[in-house]
Design an enzyme around this catalytic site. Structure first.
Site, PDB file in Angstrom:
ATOM      1  N   ASP A   1       0.805  -1.172   0.081  1.00 28.12           N
ATOM      2  CA  ASP A   1      -0.045  -0.170   0.100  1.00 28.12           C
ATOM      3  C   ASP A   1       0.824   1.697  -0.267  1.00 28.12           C
ATOM      4  O   ASP A   1       1.597   1.435   0.833  1.00 28.12           O
ATOM      5  CB  ASP A   1      -1.051   0.204   0.885  1.00 28.12           C
ATOM      6  CG  ASP A   1      -2.053   1.086   0.989  1.00 28.12           C
ATOM      7  OD1 ASP A   1      -2.899   0.586   0.379  1.00 28.12           O
ATOM      8  OD2 ASP A   1      -2.187   1.789   1.558  1.00 28.12           O
TER       9      ASP A   1
ATOM     10  N   GLU B   1       1.752  -0.563  -4.867  1.00 29.52           N
ATOM     11  CA  GLU B   1       0.592   0.952  -5.103  1.00 29.52           C
ATOM     12  C   GLU B   1       1.389   1.522  -5.234  1.00 29.52           C
ATOM     13  O   GLU B   1       1.600   3.044  -4.107  1.00 29.52           O
ATOM     14  CB  GLU B   1      -0.413   0.699  -4.311  1.00 29.52           C
ATOM     15  CG  GLU B   1      -1.585   1.847  -4.492  1.00 29.52           C
ATOM     16  CD  GLU B   1      -2.331   2.135  -3.135  1.00 29.52           C
ATOM     17  OE1 GLU B   1      -3.349   2.895  -4.282  1.00 29.52           O
ATOM     18  OE2 GLU B   1      -1.775   2.818  -2.588  1.00 29.52           O
TER      19      GLU B   1
HETATM   20  O1  TEU Z   1      -4.798   4.012  -1.354  1.00 29.22           O
HETATM   21  C1  TEU Z   1      -4.044   4.754  -1.937  1.00 29.22           C
HETATM   22  C2  TEU Z   1      -4.961   6.366  -2.148  1.00 29.22           C
HETATM   23  O2  TEU Z   1      -3.817   7.478  -2.694  1.00 29.22           O
HETATM   24  C3  TEU Z   1      -6.113   6.944  -2.974  1.00 29.22           C
HETATM   25  O3  TEU Z   1      -7.119   5.830  -1.422  1.00 29.22           O
HETATM   26  C4  TEU Z   1      -6.506   7.900  -3.048  1.00 29.22           C
HETATM   27  O4  TEU Z   1      -6.390   8.331  -2.272  1.00 29.22           O
HETATM   28  C5  TEU Z   1      -7.456   7.495  -2.993  1.00 29.22           C
HETATM   29  O5  TEU Z   1      -8.778   6.726  -3.252  1.00 29.22           O
HETATM   30  C6  TEU Z   1      -8.811   9.105  -3.901  1.00 29.22           C
HETATM   31  O6  TEU Z   1     -10.073   8.570  -3.619  1.00 29.22           O
HETATM   32  C7  TEU Z   1      -4.399   3.023  -0.584  1.00 29.22           C
HETATM   33  C8  TEU Z   1      -5.635   2.116  -0.449  1.00 29.22           C
HETATM   34  O7  TEU Z   1      -6.099   1.461  -1.726  1.00 29.22           O
HETATM   35  C9  TEU Z   1      -6.833   2.646   0.184  1.00 29.22           C
HETATM   36  O8  TEU Z   1      -8.131   2.156  -0.149  1.00 29.22           O
HETATM   37  C10 TEU Z   1      -6.163   3.249   1.155  1.00 29.22           C
HETATM   38  O9  TEU Z   1      -7.788   3.843   1.789  1.00 29.22           O
HETATM   39  C11 TEU Z   1      -5.103   4.196   1.453  1.00 29.22           C
HETATM   40  O10 TEU Z   1      -4.017   3.876   0.807  1.00 29.22           O
HETATM   41  C12 TEU Z   1      -4.459   4.444   3.182  1.00 29.22           C
HETATM   42  O11 TEU Z   1      -3.750   3.219   3.168  1.00 29.22           O
END
Ligand code: TEU
Length: 544
Positions: free
Chosen positions: A219, A274
């Site tokens: 993540d 990610e």
């Molecule tokens: O997502 C990273 C992220 O930057 C996205 O959440 C983005 O900011 C957001 O979708 C905009 O709508 C990851 C995970 O995939 C997400 O589910 C988490 O909330 C986030 O990290 C924090 O851990």
């Protein structure tokens, strides 16, 4: 996995290079455990529910699962706020359930990759509880604390995700300092400059590697390094959350050490990062020289509209950035953070004036053509649970929205059948079902050879037996406006893919018009000779 594969159409065996790792050939399927299947009838999906449905995923033809977090969590960010990295939240089951799931998956040749959340913990994690207990506490430096600026304001201008008016800092009254959180205040950022943090997070990796996982989806992994001076973000990017901007050299050293740890295990363990940076070139840098992440998500295609020219640009950018590094791309249309692609394309079409009757015809056709694109590009595709049913986002009535980031629609529970409860037999599920669940459910589509589900299955099985579509080279071909055309080749195995992004029929030039239809998105196949005419929103895979 076999070192040889049979290309059915070529009718003979072709040798595949043995050194192509499994994660370059695999199709991943993202499971969002809360919404996949409910084993205990509490209205929230769980590991037992998933375990009972593994054969459905084998039937579909995917190779690997990525499980979104199932760790102990207060669920402020639905599991991305972890309070114990080495245990299963009781909502999802137990460690024994996890072990049984991995064993059953491996028995079926399904790989299992799990989420790892290295940038932040929950504020209820014992590390943060201790850190917040006093400036001199043992874990104080495991998080990022700063004194207030002289005017009492946050230490810099970084903006948190979700609420773009909120600073990425929260003032902690009892100890008189601000702490950093790129996401919710309940998700304090770990301080990876502290060697004990890196060691502890490596131990988390080892804990799960020892339990037999095949790898990790890391993540926001580009954020584990921060500029030590914590400089303000520039005015021209004001309003963009800092997590989409954070890109500093020290992260790469940390990724190389993680890679070393993974490579020290037998069995080709992998990491897909990610890397939430909105430039493909920036993302490609996280592959290092083959010594950082094995794969990274590349989000510009996920944000691209359904237009041939825009997809061409995404593909060109990917070839340009990844090619010289010999980095292997990934392709994603949907995930748990964004409206599903069917919904995105429908909404964009509605904004452009598409009426209801046209939408009724084109909506599913677009989703079908997109499936052909996703599963035939060069790189590792990630299917998000439910896209194989052609699902759109659920409408979330007022009062039922629960996610701080407004992402509930794409996280709706999967409908398994058309009965009351759609296979969620106990309590009302935690979110409402997606639209038309009476039709777009697993059982109804399994019984209908013309369904989106069967299209995904045919595509996945075609891919598996066609080296050109897995390992093959990739070449974009000249095509009429509105059509994307490319050729994949591996030895004697060759396929041409044509995707019509428009609602009109398209005629392709004679050079593209030869061949036999292996598969058509609208099921107009039957191994006919391709005449050079694409139906509206039709994608075809042709063999010479
Ligand atoms: O997502 C990273 C992220 O930057 C996205 O959440 C983005 O900011 C957001 O979708 C905009 O709508 C990851 C995970 O995939 C997400 O589910 C988490 O909330 C986030 O990290 C924090 O851990």
């Amino acid at each position: 996995m076999a070192g040889e594969a049979r290309d059915a159409s070529a009718g003979r065996h072709e040798r595949r290079p043995r050194d192509v790792p499994w994660w370059q050939r695999a199709v991943f399927y993202q499971v969002y455990p809360r919404s996949f299947a409910d084993g205990d009838g509490d209205g929230v999906g769980d590991l037992a529910g998933l375990r009972a449905r593994l054969d459905d995923l084998v039937w579909l033809g995917v190779d690997a699962l990525w499980l979104s977090p199932f760790y102990r969590s207060p669920m402020v960010d639905f599991g991305y706020d972890v309070s114990d990295y080495c245990d299963v939240d009781p909502l999802f089951g137990t460690l024994a359930d996890f072990d049984a799931l991995v064993a059953d998956a491996h028995e079926r040749n399904l790989r299992v990759v799990i989420d790892w959340v290295p940038n932040h913990t929950s504020d209820r994690h014992p590390w943060f509880v201790d850190a917040a207990s006093g400036r001199g506490s043992a874990h104080r430096d495991w998080y990022v604390w700063r004194d207030p600026a002289p005017d009492g304001r946050p230490p810099n201008n970084w903006v948190a995700a979700f609420d773009l008016t909120a600073p990425a800092w929260t003032f902690h009254e009892p100890t008189g300092q601000w702490y950093l959180h790129l996401f919710e205040p309940a998700q304090p950022d770990l301080n990876w400059d502290e060697p004990a943090v890196e060691a502890a997070m490596h131990d988390v990796l080892r804990f799960w590697l020892d339990r037999g996982v095949d790898g990790f989806r890391a993540d926001v992994v580009h954020a584990i390094g921060k500029d030590p001076d914590l400089p303000d973000d520039l005015p021209e990017v004001a309003g963009i959350p800092h997590c989409a901007l954070n890109d500093v050299p020290v992260t790469h050293e940390r990724l190389r050490r993680i890679r070393g740890l993974l490579d020290g295990y037998p069995g080709d363990r992998m990491m897909v990062g990610e890397v939430y940076l909105l430039s493909t070139e920036a993302v490609a840098a996280y592959y290092g020289t083959g010594d950082e992440v094995h794969l990274a998500f590349n989000f510009p295609p996920l944000f691209a509209p359904w237009r041939a020219d825009r997809w061409r640009t995404c593909i060109d950018d990917t070839l340009a950035a990844f090619g010289p590094r010999d980095a292997w791309p990934t392709w994603v249309l949907s995930n748990h953070d964004n409206p599903r692609h069917r919904t995105r394309y429908d909404r964009a079409a509605a904004r452009a004036g598409e009426g209801a009757s046209v939408a009724a015809r084109r909506s599913e056709a677009r989703a079908r053509a997109a499936a052909v694109l996703l599963l035939t590009l060069r790189g590792t595709p990630f299917v998000y649970q439910g896209e194989e049913l052609g699902l759109a986002d659920a409408e979330i009535p007022e009062g039922r929205a629960v996610d701080p980031g407004g992402r509930d629609g794409c996280r709706a529970p999967l409908p398994w059948d058309d009965g009351v409860g759609h296979g969620w037999s106990g309590a009302e599920p935690w979110l409402p079902f997606p639209p038309e669940a009476g039709l777009r459910n697993r059982a109804a589509q399994a019984a209908d050879p013309g369904s989106v589900l069967h299209l995904y299955r045919r595509l996945l099985h075609l891919r598996r037996r066609t080296p050109a579509l897995v390992d093959g080279t990739f070449e974009l071909l000249e095509a009429p406006a509105g059509v994307l055309a490319y050729r994949r080749s591996a030895g004697a195995s060759t396929r041409t893919v044509l995707v019509n992004f428009t609602g009109d029929p398209q005629v392709v030039p004679p050079a593209l018009a030869s061949g036999t239809v292996d598969l058509a998105s609208d099921d107009a196949d039957g191994s006919g000779i391709f005449g050079g005419r694409l139906a509206p929103d039709q994608a075809v895979v042709l063999r010479p």
